[in-house]
Design an enzyme around this catalytic site. Structure first.
Site, short mmCIF file in Angstrom:
data_model
loop_
_atom_site.label_atom_id
_atom_site.label_comp_id
_atom_site.label_asym_id
_atom_site.label_seq_id
_atom_site.Cartn_x
_atom_site.Cartn_y
_atom_site.Cartn_z
N LYS A 1 -49.44 -47.25 2.24
CA LYS A 1 -50.12 -47.43 3.53
C LYS A 1 -51.39 -46.61 3.50
CE LYS A 1 -49.29 -49.52 7.48
NZ LYS A 1 -48.39 -50.65 7.80
N ASP B 1 -53.39 -53.84 9.61
CA ASP B 1 -52.42 -53.19 10.50
C ASP B 1 -53.20 -52.96 11.80
OD1 ASP B 1 -49.55 -51.85 10.34
OD2 ASP B 1 -50.77 -50.43 11.44
P1 NDP Z 1 -53.40 -54.92 16.51
O1 NDP Z 1 -54.46 -53.92 16.31
O2 NDP Z 1 -53.69 -56.36 16.33
O3 NDP Z 1 -52.77 -54.75 17.97
C1 NDP Z 1 -52.23 -53.54 18.37
C2 NDP Z 1 -51.78 -53.66 19.82
O4 NDP Z 1 -51.05 -52.50 20.18
C3 NDP Z 1 -52.94 -53.73 20.80
O5 NDP Z 1 -52.54 -54.46 21.91
C4 NDP Z 1 -53.17 -52.27 21.13
O6 NDP Z 1 -53.82 -52.05 22.36
C5 NDP Z 1 -51.76 -51.76 21.17
N1 NDP Z 1 -51.75 -50.33 20.81
C6 NDP Z 1 -52.16 -49.79 19.65
N2 NDP Z 1 -52.05 -48.46 19.65
C7 NDP Z 1 -51.55 -48.16 20.86
C8 NDP Z 1 -51.21 -46.95 21.46
N3 NDP Z 1 -51.36 -45.76 20.83
N4 NDP Z 1 -50.71 -47.00 22.72
C9 NDP Z 1 -50.56 -48.19 23.35
N5 NDP Z 1 -50.87 -49.39 22.83
C10 NDP Z 1 -51.36 -49.36 21.60
O7 NDP Z 1 -52.20 -54.47 15.55
P2 NDP Z 1 -50.95 -55.31 15.03
O8 NDP Z 1 -50.53 -56.29 16.06
O9 NDP Z 1 -51.24 -55.76 13.68
O10 NDP Z 1 -49.85 -54.16 14.90
C11 NDP Z 1 -48.94 -53.83 15.96
C12 NDP Z 1 -47.74 -53.10 15.39
O11 NDP Z 1 -47.08 -53.96 14.43
C13 NDP Z 1 -48.03 -51.81 14.61
O12 NDP Z 1 -46.96 -50.92 14.78
C14 NDP Z 1 -48.08 -52.28 13.15
O13 NDP Z 1 -47.82 -51.23 12.26
C15 NDP Z 1 -46.95 -53.29 13.17
N6 NDP Z 1 -46.95 -54.29 12.10
C16 NDP Z 1 -48.04 -55.07 11.86
C17 NDP Z 1 -48.00 -56.03 10.87
C18 NDP Z 1 -49.13 -56.95 10.60
O14 NDP Z 1 -48.99 -57.83 9.74
N7 NDP Z 1 -50.26 -56.86 11.28
C19 NDP Z 1 -46.81 -56.19 10.02
C20 NDP Z 1 -45.69 -55.37 10.42
C21 NDP Z 1 -45.78 -54.46 11.41
P3 NDP Z 1 -55.37 -51.64 22.36
O15 NDP Z 1 -56.11 -52.92 22.08
O16 NDP Z 1 -55.61 -51.09 23.71
O17 NDP Z 1 -55.54 -50.62 21.28
O1 2IT Z 2 -46.50 -52.82 8.47
C1 2IT Z 2 -46.67 -53.81 7.74
O2 2IT Z 2 -45.74 -54.32 7.10
C2 2IT Z 2 -48.03 -54.37 7.65
N1 2IT Z 2 -48.92 -53.88 8.32
C3 2IT Z 2 -48.31 -55.50 6.70
C4 2IT Z 2 -48.50 -54.98 5.31
C5 2IT Z 2 -48.97 -56.01 4.31
O3 2IT Z 2 -49.26 -55.56 3.20
O4 2IT Z 2 -49.04 -57.20 4.60
#
Ligand code: NDP
Ligand code: 2IT
Length: 450
Positions: free
Chosen positions: A124, A164
């Site tokens: 990461k 992420d």
């Molecule tokens: P994005 O940046 O697309 O969206 C993040 C969302 O979470 C936004 O709505 C954001 O609001 C909110 N957010 C972020 N930080 C905070 C905080 N500190 N407090 C409150 N709200 C918060 O990210 P993703 O959707 O990609 O990721 C969301 C979660 O999923 C994370 O935990 C990530 O690690 C996990 N994840 C992502 C994957 C992927 O493929 N993208 C795969 C597996 C897990 P705001 O816009 O106000 O910041």
């Molecule tokens: O938390 C996760 O698994 C991710 N943000 C996706 C990682 C990836 O390499 O696709």
């Protein structure tokens, strides 16, 4: 293995890293039964080795904003474990990023990636850079400065980043472009690439879709389904958007979405048309979720990050999908969900539930899925993108989606089976941690003391 001793050692070794210690504690406690059947893993200090990154890089990122002002950020890559494949895991750009947050995420990634069945190790990275409020030009300059250092530490056969929080299609484009320029080679060094330049169909949707496929598997195992269920979703980014979309496809009703300022509660349910508004709002206009409430006349509640609970989790529902960030659902929130009759909680985010919250769900018989199982669809599809890049192939939407479904089904089965085998039936936390751990442990044992 003595659980208490190992925990004490990890605490002493990683002071001031609360997120990493939380992730470590959850795994150490839940996999303890493995060591009775496999004393060799204790003798070889397999878990102790997994808790120490193979390599961790921290570097300065200097860049200039549109007014010419110079900024200094910190960049990182945690190369946690490469026993079963190249380091694989996303990059996070958020002001809260530090060594503890990235170590917890890289540690979780080891087990998650093992569960997918695709050969990928755990890693990461990211930066404390905040893309919010920055122009496209500033984001591009930051991404180029970040990649000017990271490029020397990654490659398509050794470490493959992705997105992420704060890193989506735009940032991956800029970073991939910078890497290609520096290295003068066109390789699959990133996943989440655009469809016209090496990306895979369904990667954008994969984490959210995979989460809901997993939840549907959990409900089906109990003779139930998501159809007709009221669902809470937090977040409004990549994971939340496609979780909501798949809930709609399967006939459920998603009633909430949030960002770091607050949440909307749409009693009538978020329809596909309303979801398209959220996608445009968040992905193109980069606005706040409050606009949804104004546009579709529903309730909006501002949230305080320092409050002792999150009122989103007080909305009555049968299913809850935390899809924003770590520790967004605590013991009090879990109690509120349970009081309102929640049946299933599946994590889209990484470690969104505190240990107290998890224990409350498990004690009360709520079906609970840890992120490393239920959100593995994103990285699994990244693995499919890597495979297509190695082969020089482009699979259809249907093909990738079918593979994603089948991977989520396999993870569901492997987790249930391991939970059963180790005396904790229906406990997906124990099952997922043990199934992921054993796969990596076997590889580490075979590869010797390194
Ligand atoms: P994005 O940046 O697309 O969206 C993040 C969302 O979470 C936004 O709505 C954001 O609001 C909110 N957010 C972020 N930080 C905070 C905080 N500190 N407090 C409150 N709200 C918060 O990210 P993703 O959707 O990609 O990721 C969301 C979660 O999923 C994370 O935990 C990530 O690690 C996990 N994840 C992502 C994957 C992927 O493929 N993208 C795969 C597996 C897990 P705001 O816009 O106000 O910041
Ligand atoms: O938390 C996760 O698994 C991710 N943000 C996706 C990682 C990836 O390499 O696709």
């Amino acid at each position: 293995m003595n659980t208490a001793e190992l925990l004490a050692q990890v605490r002493q070794r990683n002071p001031h890293e609360p997120e990493f210690l939380q992730a470590a504690q959850e795994v150490i406690e839940s996999i303890a039964p493995v060591f009775e059947k496999h004393p060799e893993f204790a003798r070889l200090k397999i878990l102790e080795r997994m808790l120490e990154p193979e390599r961790m890089i921290s570097f300065r990122v200097t860049w200039q904003d549109d007014r010419g002002e110079v900024h200094v950020n910190r960049g990182y890559r945690v190369q946690m474990n490469s026993a079963i494949g190249p380091y694989k895991g996303g990059l996070r750009f958020h002001p809260s990023v530090n060594a503890s947050v990235l170590k917890f995420l890289a540690f979780e990634q080891i087990f998650k990636n093992a569960l997918t069945g695709v050969p990928m190790g755990g890693g990461k990275g990211g930066s404390d850079f905040d893309p919010k409020g920055k122009s496209d030009n500033e984001v591009m300059h930051f991404c180029q400065a970040f990649m000017s250092e990271l490029a020397r530490h990654i490659s398509h056969r050794m470490d493959v980043p992705a997105g992420d929080i704060g890193v989506g299609a735009r940032e991956i484009g800029y970073m991939f472009g910078a890497y290609k320029k520096i290295k003068n080679e066109f390789t699959g060094v990133f996943t989440g690439k655009g469809i016209g330049w090496g990306g895979s169909l369904i990667r954008t949707e994969a984490t959210g879709y995979g989460l809901i496929y997993f939840a549907e598997n959990m409900l089906q195992a109990k003779g139930d389904s998501i159809k007709g269920k009221t669902c809470l979703v937090s977040g409004s980014g990549n994971v939340a958007q496609y979780a909501i979309e798949k809930i709609i496809h399967l006939g459920g009703k998603a009633v909430t979405a949030s960002d770091s300022n607050g949440f909307i509660y749409d009693e009538n349910g978020i329809t596909q048309e309303k979801l398209e508004f959220i996608k445009d709002l968040k992905n193109n206009r980069r606005g706040r979720i409050q606009e949804y409430a104004e546009k579709f006349t529903c309730s909006y509640t501002a949230t305080d990050p320092n409050a002792d609970h999150n009122p989103l989790w007080s909305v009555p529902a049968q299913c809850a999908f935390p899809c924003a960030t770590q520790n967004e659902l605590n013991g009090k929130d879990a109690k509120n969900l349970i009081q309102n009759g929640v049946k299933l909680v599946a994590e889209g985010a990484n470690m969104p539930t505190t240990i107290e919250g998890i224990n409350a769900f498990i004690d009360q018989g709520v079906l609970y899925a840890p992120g490393k199982a239920s959100n593995a669809g994103g990285v699994a599809t990244s693995g499919l993108e890597m495979t297509q890049n190695y082969m020089g192939a482009n699979w259809s939407r249907e093909e990738v989606d079918a593979r994603l479904r089948s991977i989520m089904k396999d993870i569901h089965e492997a987790s249930l089976k391991a939970a059963q085998k180790f005396g904790k039936p229906d406990n997906y936390l124990v099952g997922a941690n043990i199934a992921g751990f054993i796969k990596v442990a076997n590889a580490m044992q075979a590869q010797g003391v390194i």
